[in-house]
Design a protein around this motif. Structure first.
Motif, PDB file in Angstrom:
ATOM      1  N   ALA A 205       0.818  -1.211   0.000  1.00 14.76           N
ATOM      2  CA  ALA A 205       0.000   0.000   0.000  1.00 14.76           C
ATOM      3  C   ALA A 205       0.853   1.263   0.000  1.00 14.76           C
ATOM      4  O   ALA A 205       1.899   1.324   0.644  1.00 14.76           O
ATOM      5  CB  ALA A 205      -0.929   0.004   1.205  1.00 14.76           C
ATOM      6  N   PHE A 206       0.380   2.282  -0.701  1.00 14.07           N
ATOM      7  CA  PHE A 206       1.037   3.584  -0.632  1.00 14.07           C
ATOM      8  C   PHE A 206       0.870   4.177   0.755  1.00 14.07           C
ATOM      9  O   PHE A 206       1.810   4.706   1.338  1.00 14.07           O
ATOM     10  CB  PHE A 206       0.458   4.535  -1.686  1.00 14.07           C
ATOM     11  N   CYS A 207      -0.313   4.097   1.310  1.00 20.22           N
ATOM     12  CA  CYS A 207      -0.626   4.707   2.603  1.00 20.22           C
ATOM     13  C   CYS A 207       0.209   4.110   3.728  1.00 20.22           C
ATOM     14  O   CYS A 207       0.732   4.824   4.573  1.00 20.22           O
ATOM     15  CB  CYS A 207      -2.115   4.539   2.904  1.00 20.22           C
ATOM     16  N   HIS A 208       0.317   2.801   3.755  1.00 15.46           N
ATOM     17  CA  HIS A 208       1.007   2.133   4.863  1.00 15.46           C
ATOM     18  C   HIS A 208       1.733   0.887   4.366  1.00 15.46           C
ATOM     19  O   HIS A 208       1.578  -0.196   4.923  1.00 15.46           O
ATOM     20  CB  HIS A 208       0.007   1.776   5.971  1.00 15.46           C
ATOM     21  N   GLY A 209       2.528   1.059   3.315  1.00 18.97           N
ATOM     22  CA  GLY A 209       3.233  -0.077   2.759  1.00 18.97           C
ATOM     23  C   GLY A 209       4.476   0.322   1.989  1.00 18.97           C
ATOM     24  O   GLY A 209       4.924   1.475   2.002  1.00 18.97           O
ATOM     25  N   THR A 210       5.016  -0.654   1.290  1.00 17.34           N
ATOM     26  CA  THR A 210       6.279  -0.503   0.594  1.00 17.34           C
ATOM     27  C   THR A 210       6.236   0.574  -0.492  1.00 17.34           C
ATOM     28  O   THR A 210       7.217   1.285  -0.724  1.00 17.34           O
ATOM     29  CB  THR A 210       6.690  -1.857  -0.011  1.00 17.34           C
ATOM     30  N   ALA A 211       5.105   0.721  -1.172  1.00 18.43           N
ATOM     31  CA  ALA A 211       5.000   1.713  -2.250  1.00 18.43           C
ATOM     32  C   ALA A 211       5.219   3.124  -1.727  1.00 18.43           C
ATOM     33  O   ALA A 211       5.933   3.933  -2.339  1.00 18.43           O
ATOM     34  CB  ALA A 211       3.642   1.604  -2.931  1.00 18.43           C
ATOM     35  N   GLY A 212       4.602   3.457  -0.607  1.00 21.95           N
ATOM     36  CA  GLY A 212       4.755   4.793  -0.055  1.00 21.95           C
ATOM     37  C   GLY A 212       6.191   5.093   0.343  1.00 21.95           C
ATOM     38  O   GLY A 212       6.692   6.206   0.143  1.00 21.95           O
ATOM     39  N   ASN A 213       6.874   4.086   0.909  1.00 23.27           N
ATOM     40  CA  ASN A 213       8.245   4.305   1.335  1.00 23.27           C
ATOM     41  C   ASN A 213       9.193   4.432   0.148  1.00 23.27           C
ATOM     42  O   ASN A 213      10.136   5.221   0.169  1.00 23.27           O
ATOM     43  CB  ASN A 213       8.674   3.186   2.278  1.00 23.27           C
ATOM     44  N   ALA A 214       8.936   3.653  -0.914  1.00 25.81           N
ATOM     45  CA  ALA A 214       9.722   3.813  -2.135  1.00 25.81           C
ATOM     46  C   ALA A 214       9.556   5.217  -2.705  1.00 25.81           C
ATOM     47  O   ALA A 214      10.509   5.818  -3.223  1.00 25.81           O
ATOM     48  CB  ALA A 214       9.304   2.764  -3.167  1.00 25.81           C
ATOM     49  N   HIS A 215       8.359   5.746  -2.599  1.00 31.46           N
ATOM     50  CA  HIS A 215       8.075   7.078  -3.127  1.00 31.46           C
ATOM     51  C   HIS A 215       8.861   8.146  -2.374  1.00 31.46           C
ATOM     52  O   HIS A 215       9.274   9.157  -2.961  1.00 31.46           O
ATOM     53  CB  HIS A 215       6.582   7.354  -3.028  1.00 31.46           C
ATOM     54  N   ALA A 216       9.089   7.935  -1.079  1.00 33.45           N
ATOM     55  CA  ALA A 216       9.903   8.878  -0.311  1.00 33.45           C
ATOM     56  C   ALA A 216      11.310   8.970  -0.888  1.00 33.45           C
ATOM     57  O   ALA A 216      11.891  10.056  -0.998  1.00 33.45           O
ATOM     58  CB  ALA A 216       9.950   8.449   1.150  1.00 33.45           C
ATOM     59  N   PHE A 217      11.866   7.824  -1.290  1.00 32.10           N
ATOM     60  CA  PHE A 217      13.201   7.826  -1.887  1.00 32.10           C
ATOM     61  C   PHE A 217      13.206   8.565  -3.227  1.00 32.10           C
ATOM     62  O   PHE A 217      14.173   9.257  -3.560  1.00 32.10           O
ATOM     63  CB  PHE A 217      13.701   6.397  -2.079  1.00 32.10           C
ATOM     64  N   LEU A 218      12.132   8.420  -3.991  1.00 28.26           N
ATOM     65  CA  LEU A 218      12.037   9.152  -5.256  1.00 28.26           C
ATOM     66  C   LEU A 218      12.045  10.656  -5.016  1.00 28.26           C
ATOM     67  O   LEU A 218      12.651  11.423  -5.779  1.00 28.26           O
ATOM     68  CB  LEU A 218      10.781   8.737  -6.011  1.00 28.26           C
ATOM     69  N   HIS A 219      11.373  11.093  -3.964  1.00 21.50           N
ATOM     70  CA  HIS A 219      11.365  12.520  -3.650  1.00 21.50           C
ATOM     71  C   HIS A 219      12.761  13.002  -3.240  1.00 21.50           C
ATOM     72  O   HIS A 219      13.160  14.136  -3.574  1.00 21.50           O
ATOM     73  CB  HIS A 219      10.351  12.818  -2.553  1.00 21.50           C
ATOM     74  N   LEU A 220      13.493  12.179  -2.523  1.00 22.47           N
ATOM     75  CA  LEU A 220      14.851  12.576  -2.150  1.00 22.47           C
ATOM     76  C   LEU A 220      15.765  12.602  -3.370  1.00 22.47           C
ATOM     77  O   LEU A 220      16.669  13.445  -3.457  1.00 22.47           O
ATOM     78  CB  LEU A 220      15.389  11.639  -1.073  1.00 22.47           C
ATOM     79  N   PHE A 221      15.540  11.706  -4.304  1.00 18.42           N
ATOM     80  CA  PHE A 221      16.293  11.753  -5.563  1.00 18.42           C
ATOM     81  C   PHE A 221      15.983  13.049  -6.317  1.00 18.42           C
ATOM     82  O   PHE A 221      16.884  13.721  -6.829  1.00 18.42           O
ATOM     83  CB  PHE A 221      15.960  10.543  -6.426  1.00 18.42           C
ATOM     84  N   ALA A 222      14.710  13.412  -6.368  1.00 20.66           N
ATOM     85  CA  ALA A 222      14.325  14.651  -7.044  1.00 20.66           C
ATOM     86  C   ALA A 222      14.920  15.872  -6.354  1.00 20.66           C
ATOM     87  O   ALA A 222      15.297  16.848  -7.015  1.00 20.66           O
ATOM     88  CB  ALA A 222      12.799  14.771  -7.098  1.00 20.66           C
ATOM     89  N   ARG A 223      15.031  15.822  -5.045  1.00 19.49           N
ATOM     90  CA  ARG A 223      15.538  16.971  -4.296  1.00 19.49           C
ATOM     91  C   ARG A 223      17.058  17.100  -4.395  1.00 19.49           C
ATOM     92  O   ARG A 223      17.592  18.211  -4.488  1.00 19.49           O
ATOM     93  CB  ARG A 223      15.131  16.869  -2.825  1.00 19.49           C
TER      94      ARG A 223
END
Length: 285
Positions: A205-223
Motif C-alpha cells: 500500500a502507498f498509505c502504509h506499505g512498501t509503495a509509499g516508502n519507495a516514493h519517499a526515496f524518489l522525492h529525495l532523488f528529485a531533491r
C-alpha cells in the motif's frame, strides 16, 4: 477526475461547493479535513486558471494557518489539534496530522504568497525538530504528541505516520525557503531511517506499505539528484512486486485501489522508471 473527463460546469460548481463547505472541518487532517479537499481546488486552479479556484486555495491555506495554535506537548511550537474518531489530540504525520496540513502550502505554493509559504515552512521545521526521535543519522516521529503506544511497539515508518510521509510531503519544499540546509539534513535523516527500516511487512500500500516508502526515496532523488536514492526506490519497488505476487497467491486476487492496493504500487513502479515522483492526487492531478 469526473471534471477532467466531462468538463461539465455543473460538476465544477458542485466540486467548488464541496471544497468550500469543508474549509473548517474540525478533524483538521488530510483524509477528511480541509487540507485534503483543498487539493482538489489546487488541481482545478492549475487546470483552469480561474480566479475563483485560486481564491479558494488562498482561503483554504489561510484558514489552516489561522487554526494553528501553540502545542504545549511540542515545546510550545505551533501545530493543530485534531478531533478524529471522537479523540481530541495532536497528530504529527502526513495522513492524519500536522504534515498533511502543511502540504497544501507546499503543493499550492504558486497560489499563495512566498511569505506565507515560508512562514508555514518555519513553523513546520520548529514543530518537527521539537518532536523528532533521533538516533545517530536517523530520525523518525511518533504518530502523536505526547507519544502514546499502548502495546509498546516502535514508531511507525510509513506514509500516513512516520518518516516516509514527512519526506513525501515536505521534500518538494524549494531550497529558497529559510533554513534550507537544516531541511536538507532533516529530510535525508528521515530517508535514511526509512531505508534502514526496510520494506513494510504490511504489504505494498502507498498509505502504509512498501509503495509509499519507495516514493519517499524518489522525492529525495528529485531533491538531491543523488542516484543512491533512485537505486533505493527501485530496490523497494522490486520487493513490492514480490509482495503483490505473494498476496495474489494467498488471496486469489489483487487489491485494486490507489492508496491501499496494487494500483498505487503500479504508479510507483512507473515513477521508478521515469525517475520522477508523480503520485496521483498528491504530486499530480
Amino acid at each position: 477526475m469526473e471534471w477532467k473527463l466531462t468538463r461539465d460546469a455543473a460538476v465544477a460548481r458542485r466540486l467548488f461547493e464541496v471544497v468550500e463547505g469543508n474549509l473548517h472541518n474540525p478533524v483538521r487532517e488530510q483524509l477528511w479535513g480541509s487540507s485534503g479537499s483543498v487539493l482538489a481546488a489546487i488541481a482545478m486552479a492549475e487546470h483552469t486558471g480561474e480566479a475563483r479556484w485560486v481564491a479558494l486555495v488562498q482561503r483554504a491555506v489561510q484558514g489552516l494557518w489561522d487554526e494553528m495554535e501553540p502545542i504545549e506537548a511540542a515545546g510550545g511550537t505551533w501545530g493543530w489539534v485534531q478531533n478524529l474518531y471522537g479523540r481530541v489530540e495532536t497528530l504529527i504525520g502526513a495522513g492524519h496530522g500536522f504534515v498533511g496540513n502543511v502540504y497544501p502550502a507546499v503543493r499550492g505554493a504558486a497560489f499563495i504568497t512566498p511569505e506565507l509559504r515560508d512562514t508555514f515552512a518555519a513553523r513546520a521545521l520548529a514543530f518537527l525538530q521539537a518532536t523528532a526521535l533521533r538516533d545517530g543519522d536517523c530520525v523518525n516521529w511518533w504518530p502523536r504528541v505526547p507519544p502514546f503506544s499502548p502495546t509498546n511497539k516502535p514508531p511507525l515508518v510509513q506514509d500516513c505516520h512516520g518518516a516516509a510521509g514527512i519526506v513525501c510531503r515536505l521534500a518538494p519544499l524549494p531550497r529558497s525557503v529559510p533554513d534550507a540546509e537544516t531541511w536538507d539534513l532533516l529530510l535525508l535523516q528521515a530517508g535514511e531511517l526509512t531505508w534502514r527500516a526496510g520494506p513494510l511487512a504490511k504489504g505494498v500500500a502507498f498509505c502504509h506499505g512498501t509503495a509509499g516508502n519507495a516514493h519517499a526515496f524518489l522525492h529525495l532523488f528529485a531533491r538531491t539528484g543523488d542516484e543512491r536514492w533512485l537505486a533505493r526506490a527501485r530496490a523497494f519497488a522490486m520487493h513490492g512486486i514480490v509482495q503483490v505476487e505473494q498476496e495474489r497467491t494467498a488471496h486469489g486476487q489483487g487489491r485494486h485501489t490507489l492508496w491501499t492496493g496494487d494500483l498505487g504500487m503500479a504508479c510507483v513502479l512507473w515513477d521508478c522508471i521515469s525517475g520522477r515522483p508523480r503520485f496521483p492526487t498528491l504530486d499530480c492531478f
